[in-house]
Design a protein around this motif. Sequence first.
Motif, PDB file in Angstrom:
ATOM      1  N   ILE A 196       5.771   6.649  -6.916  1.00  0.00           N
ATOM      2  CA  ILE A 196       6.465   7.140  -7.671  1.00  0.00           C
ATOM      3  C   ILE A 196       5.870   8.624  -6.732  1.00  0.00           C
ATOM      4  CG2 ILE A 196       7.577   8.579  -8.730  1.00  0.00           C
ATOM      5  CD1 ILE A 196       8.047   6.351 -10.298  1.00  0.00           C
ATOM      6  N   PHE A 197       4.271   8.681  -7.202  1.00  0.00           N
ATOM      7  CA  PHE A 197       3.699  10.284  -6.638  1.00  0.00           C
ATOM      8  C   PHE A 197       3.805  10.407  -4.956  1.00  0.00           C
ATOM      9  CE2 PHE A 197      -0.204  11.955  -5.639  1.00  0.00           C
ATOM     10  CZ  PHE A 197       0.096  13.040  -5.902  1.00  0.00           C
ATOM     11  N   GLN A 198       3.306   9.312  -4.239  1.00  0.00           N
ATOM     12  CA  GLN A 198       3.673   9.202  -2.935  1.00  0.00           C
ATOM     13  C   GLN A 198       4.816   9.218  -2.487  1.00  0.00           C
ATOM     14  OE1 GLN A 198       0.942   9.430  -1.343  1.00  0.00           O
ATOM     15  NE2 GLN A 198      -1.122   8.307  -2.358  1.00  0.00           N
ATOM     16  N   LEU A 199       6.085   8.830  -2.981  1.00  0.00           N
ATOM     17  CA  LEU A 199       7.341   9.527  -2.302  1.00  0.00           C
ATOM     18  C   LEU A 199       7.347  10.001  -2.473  1.00  0.00           C
ATOM     19  CD1 LEU A 199       8.447   5.591  -4.236  1.00  0.00           C
ATOM     20  CD2 LEU A 199       8.093   6.775  -1.821  1.00  0.00           C
ATOM     21  N   ASN A 200       7.088  10.307  -3.561  1.00  0.00           N
ATOM     22  CA  ASN A 200       7.432  12.657  -3.976  1.00  0.00           C
ATOM     23  C   ASN A 200       6.658  13.434  -3.357  1.00  0.00           C
ATOM     24  OD1 ASN A 200       9.656  12.236  -5.699  1.00  0.00           O
ATOM     25  ND2 ASN A 200       8.529  12.096  -7.457  1.00  0.00           N
TER      26      ASN A 200
ATOM     27  N   ILE B 226      11.700   8.930   6.695  1.00  0.00           N
ATOM     28  CA  ILE B 226      10.124   8.643   5.300  1.00  0.00           C
ATOM     29  C   ILE B 226       9.660   7.545   6.176  1.00  0.00           C
ATOM     30  CG2 ILE B 226      10.233   7.188   3.108  1.00  0.00           C
ATOM     31  CD1 ILE B 226      12.929   7.651   2.350  1.00  0.00           C
ATOM     32  N   GLY B 227       8.754   8.267   7.439  1.00  0.00           N
ATOM     33  CA  GLY B 227       7.303   7.151   7.543  1.00  0.00           C
ATOM     34  C   GLY B 227       6.507   6.026   6.753  1.00  0.00           C
ATOM     35  N   PRO B 228       6.950   5.097   7.167  1.00  0.00           N
ATOM     36  CA  PRO B 228       5.935   4.224   6.424  1.00  0.00           C
ATOM     37  C   PRO B 228       4.761   3.750   6.310  1.00  0.00           C
ATOM     38  CG  PRO B 228       5.804   3.261   8.741  1.00  0.00           C
ATOM     39  CD  PRO B 228       6.782   4.792   9.000  1.00  0.00           C
ATOM     40  N   LYS B 229       4.305   5.425   6.999  1.00  0.00           N
ATOM     41  CA  LYS B 229       2.378   6.038   6.163  1.00  0.00           C
ATOM     42  C   LYS B 229       2.405   6.565   5.439  1.00  0.00           C
ATOM     43  CE  LYS B 229       0.418   2.139   7.016  1.00  0.00           C
ATOM     44  NZ  LYS B 229      -0.250   1.121   6.188  1.00  0.00           N
ATOM     45  N   GLY B 230       4.159   7.569   5.651  1.00  0.00           N
ATOM     46  CA  GLY B 230       4.210   9.312   4.809  1.00  0.00           C
ATOM     47  C   GLY B 230       2.898   9.896   5.442  1.00  0.00           C
ATOM     48  N   PHE B 231       2.050  10.329   4.786  1.00  0.00           N
ATOM     49  CA  PHE B 231       1.304  11.260   5.966  1.00  0.00           C
ATOM     50  C   PHE B 231       0.298  11.250   5.200  1.00  0.00           C
ATOM     51  CE2 PHE B 231       4.529  14.808   4.037  1.00  0.00           C
ATOM     52  CZ  PHE B 231       4.855  15.246   5.111  1.00  0.00           C
ATOM     53  N   THR B 232      -0.428   9.664   4.831  1.00  0.00           N
ATOM     54  CA  THR B 232      -1.131   8.959   4.877  1.00  0.00           C
ATOM     55  C   THR B 232      -1.970   8.383   6.092  1.00  0.00           C
ATOM     56  OG1 THR B 232      -0.224   6.762   4.051  1.00  0.00           O
ATOM     57  CG2 THR B 232      -0.354   8.318   2.245  1.00  0.00           C
ATOM     58  N   GLY B 233      -1.754   8.247   7.458  1.00  0.00           N
ATOM     59  CA  GLY B 233      -2.542   8.125   8.263  1.00  0.00           C
ATOM     60  C   GLY B 233      -1.389   7.555   9.389  1.00  0.00           C
TER      61      GLY B 233
END
Length: 768
Positions: free
Chosen positions: A325-329, A341-348
């Motif tokens: 939930i944290f990563q989605l928000n 909403i990208g499949p890696k968000g801001f993580t890679g």
Amino acid sequence: MKQYLKLDEWSIIEEGFDPENHEVSESVFSIGNGHMGQRANFEEDYTGKTLQGSYMAGVYYPDKTRVGWWKNGYPEYFAKVLNSTNWIGLNIAIEGENLDLAKLPVRDFVRTLNMKEGYLERTFIATLSGGKEVKIQAKRFVSIVDKEVGAIRYSITPLNFNGELKVTSYLDADVKNKDANYDEKFWDEVSKEVTTNHASVTVVTKKTEYVLCSTMKTELVHDGLKVAFNPVVSEKEKYVAHTFAHGLVEKKETVIYKYAANVTSRDHEASSLAKIAMDRLQGALVKGFETLLSEQADAWAEKWKESDIVIEGDVAAQQGIRFNIFQLNQTYTGEDDRLNIGPKGFTGEKYGGSTYWDTEAYCLPFYLSTADPKISRNLLIYRYKHLEKAIENAEKLGFTDGAALYPMVTMNGEESHNEWEITFEEIHRNGAIAYGIYNYVNYTADKDYLAEYGLDVLVAISRFWAQRVNYVSSKNQYMMLGVTGPNEYENNVNNNWYTNRIAAWTLEYTLSVMDYIKETDKARFDELESKLKISSEETSKWVDIIGKMYYPFDEEMGIYLQQDGFLDKELIRVDELDPKHLPLNQNWSWDRILRSCFIKQADVLQGLYFLNDEFDMETKKKNFDFYEPMTVHESSLSPCVHSILACELGYKEKAYEMYLRTARLDLDNYNNDTEDGCHTTSMAGTWMSVVQGFGGFKVKNDQLILNPFIPGEWSSFSFKIVFRGALLNIKVSADEITITNETKVSTPVIIHGTKHTVNGSASLTIQY
């Protein structure tokens, strides 16, 4: 799977530094605010293996496609979410020795992601030459209140010596993507400015011409008192820095505060970026670190009020769901309908693009139930705005008359994925777009959306399906040849059951929407009929396809066949494989995978999940029992669907196993690939596993339905649902369910088949 993170209900904690885990941790401990994000790279230099990553939402580069040979219809580029200006950088030298955890002995290392308040913290003690020990405490966040601002508090305490500290605080835009096809750098310098008071660098992307201005200010506090300093300024290509020295005193804390603002031409005129960046920076400086941090905590508290899930009795499960939930928000706020909403968000960086079919299939339910309906509406409007591009995508493949094929991967609506078996054949993605419209309208009752935006999209998708099928006169049936279903371990198959069914369902739903608009607003329907050039001949063809669509089926076993010829394979259960073969995609040749029976993710079962009410329990059970044992779950999207269906079937152990796998997919690195970034879109599936799976939540005929059960490992669980003006807190224990209405809107609800009403500002408890 390698478990090295400590279990905690509200935090992700890494105790002890192991370089082998570092890139995974950089993904897991990432921070973001919907506008920008930052991997958990160290502020100080690190010469070990690392993936430096700072990302700005919606900023991309069309990296030229790299393939062995060209095919008509191939996208010319693969859209890359760009690694952008490194704003966190601090070069730390103590007594002339560079602080670098790849080279120095380290003890008492703890890295903590505080999910409750939204910040990343790290502490450790490093040993310098001569036995000098220095304690470091670093805390940073990107503000969800001031979305263009990031802040760092970096504390240095010498434990057994006095010495000199030399700091270089810098902005470095001379970066490149790890996944650049031709090892190209995607940024050009526009300008830079460095004074003794602040520094900034402005860069522009090649081709797409997105401009990014980053500016910074560094402050110094020693033993609680602010210290004035006159830095040495330096600059080089796409780089600006301040360097200053300070005397360290044994057991006295010296703190470096670094503030940065990142603004882009997506949100502002390019000519005004420098001024706006300075304004944002000054605002942060006026507030100061502690005020910014306090505001951050308050803002996160508000987010958790609507989206938190509480699990009692199982810390691993609790940590997993809150992490998701944290990563989605952190990734998507819904404020900007140009974003997705990208499949890696801001993580890679892996996968590129800003959206896949994951958004409609997996992410939409989370935002429907945890946020204002306008946020989900914006996700659909994003697709509506890309409709013309979807029509162009279909035209490149030979489709006509306004048929639309939505892209597998995109930033601007144009297809930018270049694997032929995906780009040309994984066309079921079109069905997910249509299903997203249905899901939104079914949940919100916002039927105005259908006449305003929805029918345009549905008709275009239906035209694609009507042209993509082919009629087999000898069998008097329509078939779909040369496709890839959700199971990407099967390519170029004929009559994938899920693809055939979602295509026919789309035609059915489009016709029903047309009937609804005609009945409720004849003038608007006439307008749309003329605009879209809908004819009775066309809709009659759709009806014919619906009635004569071919679905592969095995009468003896009573199961839908994933595709024609599936039973010709050697059928082996996953548990019959030696574990050394898993994951298959890292141990087997692609040829061997394609010839095997093993399934990457839900395929037939994806259809049973989406169109759940069309199938009886016996059908669901037979298909689940046949397909799940052959599923390797090497797609991040797989465990959640299986968990939800297992809940419905009463397979409690399997439901819990699949839940834990989806909840802790990245935390435990199940598929040995988290170093590339977290699986952000599958995180919404984790939420679905709890709410739709264990909660048994669905909306049918405008009724909110709950059929909950609780895993034996839990003493209770609770979740919140935003539904048509009401906010319901639903708590499930072994023998009762309690629903608390946190609004004044009375809400009917069906619990295990019995209808109840939860009055406004009241609670309802049902024993079972």
